[in-house]
Design a protein around this motif. Sequence first.
Motif, PDB file in Angstrom:
ATOM      1  N   THR A 173       0.762  -1.217  -0.241  1.00 57.82           N
ATOM      2  CA  THR A 173       0.260  -0.739   0.216  1.00 57.82           C
ATOM      3  C   THR A 173       1.024   1.670   0.228  1.00 57.82           C
ATOM      4  O   THR A 173       2.149   1.469   0.852  1.00 57.82           O
ATOM      5  CB  THR A 173      -0.981  -0.450   1.312  1.00 57.82           C
ATOM      6  N   VAL A 174       0.179   2.438  -1.217  1.00 59.22           N
ATOM      7  CA  VAL A 174       0.969   3.236  -1.591  1.00 59.22           C
ATOM      8  C   VAL A 174       0.499   4.123  -0.480  1.00 59.22           C
ATOM      9  O   VAL A 174      -0.255   4.921  -1.625  1.00 59.22           O
ATOM     10  CB  VAL A 174       2.171   3.353  -2.474  1.00 59.22           C
ATOM     11  N   THR A 175       0.776   5.636   0.525  1.00 63.11           N
ATOM     12  CA  THR A 175      -0.252   6.453   0.370  1.00 63.11           C
ATOM     13  C   THR A 175       0.001   7.727   0.500  1.00 63.11           C
ATOM     14  O   THR A 175       1.652   7.618   1.128  1.00 63.11           O
ATOM     15  CB  THR A 175      -1.100   5.667   1.994  1.00 63.11           C
ATOM     16  N   THR A 176      -0.529   9.036   0.657  1.00 65.98           N
ATOM     17  CA  THR A 176      -0.306  10.093   0.713  1.00 65.98           C
ATOM     18  C   THR A 176       0.803   9.674   2.276  1.00 65.98           C
ATOM     19  O   THR A 176       0.074   9.395   2.966  1.00 65.98           O
ATOM     20  CB  THR A 176      -1.182  10.730   0.388  1.00 65.98           C
ATOM     21  N   GLU A 177       1.003  11.127   2.464  1.00 62.85           N
ATOM     22  CA  GLU A 177       1.503  11.169   4.141  1.00 62.85           C
ATOM     23  C   GLU A 177       0.240  11.208   4.924  1.00 62.85           C
ATOM     24  O   GLU A 177       0.225   9.904   6.712  1.00 62.85           O
ATOM     25  CB  GLU A 177       2.024  12.169   4.167  1.00 62.85           C
ATOM     26  N   ASP A 178      -1.198  11.614   4.534  1.00 62.18           N
ATOM     27  CA  ASP A 178      -2.127  11.480   5.982  1.00 62.18           C
ATOM     28  C   ASP A 178      -2.580  10.004   5.705  1.00 62.18           C
ATOM     29  O   ASP A 178      -3.662  10.061   6.155  1.00 62.18           O
ATOM     30  CB  ASP A 178      -2.816  12.930   5.725  1.00 62.18           C
ATOM     31  N   GLY A 179      -2.437   9.352   4.716  1.00 59.12           N
ATOM     32  CA  GLY A 179      -2.767   7.481   4.351  1.00 59.12           C
ATOM     33  C   GLY A 179      -4.824   8.045   3.939  1.00 59.12           C
ATOM     34  O   GLY A 179      -5.263   7.114   3.615  1.00 59.12           O
ATOM     35  N   LYS A 180      -4.966   9.283   3.336  1.00 57.67           N
ATOM     36  CA  LYS A 180      -5.763   9.178   2.786  1.00 57.67           C
ATOM     37  C   LYS A 180      -6.591   8.900   1.248  1.00 57.67           C
ATOM     38  O   LYS A 180      -7.532   8.689   0.822  1.00 57.67           O
ATOM     39  CB  LYS A 180      -6.653  10.326   3.063  1.00 57.67           C
ATOM     40  N   GLN A 181      -5.523   9.031   0.249  1.00 55.31           N
ATOM     41  CA  GLN A 181      -4.808   8.875  -1.427  1.00 55.31           C
ATOM     42  C   GLN A 181      -4.232   7.819  -1.042  1.00 55.31           C
ATOM     43  O   GLN A 181      -2.857   7.720  -0.150  1.00 55.31           O
ATOM     44  CB  GLN A 181      -5.327   9.801  -1.839  1.00 55.31           C
ATOM     45  N   GLY A 182      -3.947   7.424  -2.283  1.00 57.96           N
ATOM     46  CA  GLY A 182      -2.929   5.970  -3.051  1.00 57.96           C
ATOM     47  C   GLY A 182      -3.460   5.006  -3.685  1.00 57.96           C
ATOM     48  O   GLY A 182      -4.723   5.198  -4.160  1.00 57.96           O
ATOM     49  N   VAL A 183      -2.500   4.180  -3.133  1.00 58.21           N
ATOM     50  CA  VAL A 183      -2.872   2.420  -4.406  1.00 58.21           C
ATOM     51  C   VAL A 183      -2.450   1.563  -4.011  1.00 58.21           C
ATOM     52  O   VAL A 183      -1.600   1.400  -3.035  1.00 58.21           O
ATOM     53  CB  VAL A 183      -2.179   2.862  -6.126  1.00 58.21           C
ATOM     54  N   SER A 184      -2.927   0.551  -3.917  1.00 57.96           N
ATOM     55  CA  SER A 184      -2.638  -0.664  -2.709  1.00 57.96           C
ATOM     56  C   SER A 184      -2.400  -1.959  -4.682  1.00 57.96           C
ATOM     57  O   SER A 184      -3.845  -1.468  -5.623  1.00 57.96           O
ATOM     58  CB  SER A 184      -3.984  -1.333  -2.023  1.00 57.96           C
ATOM     59  N   LEU A 185      -1.187  -2.778  -4.228  1.00 62.88           N
ATOM     60  CA  LEU A 185      -1.637  -3.993  -5.322  1.00 62.88           C
ATOM     61  C   LEU A 185      -1.439  -4.636  -4.581  1.00 62.88           C
ATOM     62  O   LEU A 185      -0.317  -5.424  -3.136  1.00 62.88           O
ATOM     63  CB  LEU A 185       0.045  -3.496  -5.834  1.00 62.88           C
ATOM     64  N   GLN A 186      -2.070  -6.246  -4.570  1.00 66.84           N
ATOM     65  CA  GLN A 186      -2.370  -7.174  -4.197  1.00 66.84           C
ATOM     66  C   GLN A 186      -1.583  -8.445  -5.580  1.00 66.84           C
ATOM     67  O   GLN A 186      -1.737  -8.568  -6.361  1.00 66.84           O
ATOM     68  CB  GLN A 186      -3.336  -8.073  -4.015  1.00 66.84           C
ATOM     69  N   GLN A 187      -0.816  -9.286  -4.644  1.00 63.67           N
ATOM     70  CA  GLN A 187      -0.186 -10.400  -5.404  1.00 63.67           C
ATOM     71  C   GLN A 187      -0.635 -11.629  -4.700  1.00 63.67           C
ATOM     72  O   GLN A 187      -0.158 -11.766  -3.874  1.00 63.67           O
ATOM     73  CB  GLN A 187       1.014 -10.440  -5.897  1.00 63.67           C
ATOM     74  N   ALA A 188      -1.267 -12.380  -6.058  1.00 64.04           N
ATOM     75  CA  ALA A 188      -0.906 -14.467  -5.220  1.00 64.04           C
ATOM     76  C   ALA A 188       0.141 -15.383  -5.545  1.00 64.04           C
ATOM     77  O   ALA A 188       0.188 -15.287  -6.920  1.00 64.04           O
ATOM     78  CB  ALA A 188      -2.242 -14.800  -5.335  1.00 64.04           C
ATOM     79  N   LEU A 197      -4.546  -4.186  -8.755  1.00 59.49           N
ATOM     80  CA  LEU A 197      -4.145  -2.849  -7.996  1.00 59.49           C
ATOM     81  C   LEU A 197      -5.429  -2.014  -7.786  1.00 59.49           C
ATOM     82  O   LEU A 197      -6.699  -2.144  -8.372  1.00 59.49           O
ATOM     83  CB  LEU A 197      -3.507  -2.096  -9.154  1.00 59.49           C
ATOM     84  N   ARG A 198      -5.662  -1.037  -6.752  1.00 62.14           N
ATOM     85  CA  ARG A 198      -7.211  -0.229  -6.413  1.00 62.14           C
ATOM     86  C   ARG A 198      -6.661   0.779  -6.111  1.00 62.14           C
ATOM     87  O   ARG A 198      -5.011   0.868  -5.585  1.00 62.14           O
ATOM     88  CB  ARG A 198      -7.352  -0.980  -5.261  1.00 62.14           C
ATOM     89  N   ALA A 199      -7.292   1.556  -6.324  1.00 66.21           N
ATOM     90  CA  ALA A 199      -6.833   3.128  -6.065  1.00 66.21           C
ATOM     91  C   ALA A 199      -7.575   3.265  -4.650  1.00 66.21           C
ATOM     92  O   ALA A 199      -8.724   2.662  -4.070  1.00 66.21           O
ATOM     93  CB  ALA A 199      -8.056   4.294  -7.286  1.00 66.21           C
ATOM     94  N   ILE A 200      -7.048   4.314  -3.264  1.00 66.36           N
ATOM     95  CA  ILE A 200      -7.869   4.418  -2.773  1.00 66.36           C
ATOM     96  C   ILE A 200      -8.087   5.650  -2.663  1.00 66.36           C
ATOM     97  O   ILE A 200      -7.010   6.402  -2.918  1.00 66.36           O
ATOM     98  CB  ILE A 200      -6.903   4.290  -1.410  1.00 66.36           C
ATOM     99  N   ASN A 201      -9.006   5.983  -1.860  1.00 67.70           N
ATOM    100  CA  ASN A 201      -9.445   7.452  -2.224  1.00 67.70           C
ATOM    101  C   ASN A 201     -10.587   8.169  -0.727  1.00 67.70           C
ATOM    102  O   ASN A 201     -11.252   7.185  -0.620  1.00 67.70           O
ATOM    103  CB  ASN A 201     -10.225   8.038  -3.237  1.00 67.70           C
ATOM    104  N   GLY A 202     -10.026   8.080   0.224  1.00 66.48           N
ATOM    105  CA  GLY A 202     -10.267   7.960   1.797  1.00 66.48           C
ATOM    106  C   GLY A 202     -10.750   6.897   2.440  1.00 66.48           C
ATOM    107  O   GLY A 202      -9.700   5.752   2.478  1.00 66.48           O
TER     108      GLY A 202
END
Length: 76
Positions: free
Chosen positions: A16-31, A42-47
Amino acid sequence: MAFKKSTSNIVNLSFTVTTEDGKQGVSLQQAIVNGHSQGVALRAINGAKKSAAIQLDTDALVDLRDALNEILSNDR
């Protein structure tokens, strides 16, 4: 009577890569099953919301890596 034992070695990686406040970013998962990737999502994180998973194959991941490297090289 036949008897067969089957075992699997399953590893789930998550980044998970997020901004300093952790509210926005992306997550990558691999099995990874028995040493072979089963795909990357890949998923975008917004809030508090996460987007639907986008499945990426190896070629798409290589293109993403190249794009990020080019962006980062222009930013320095």
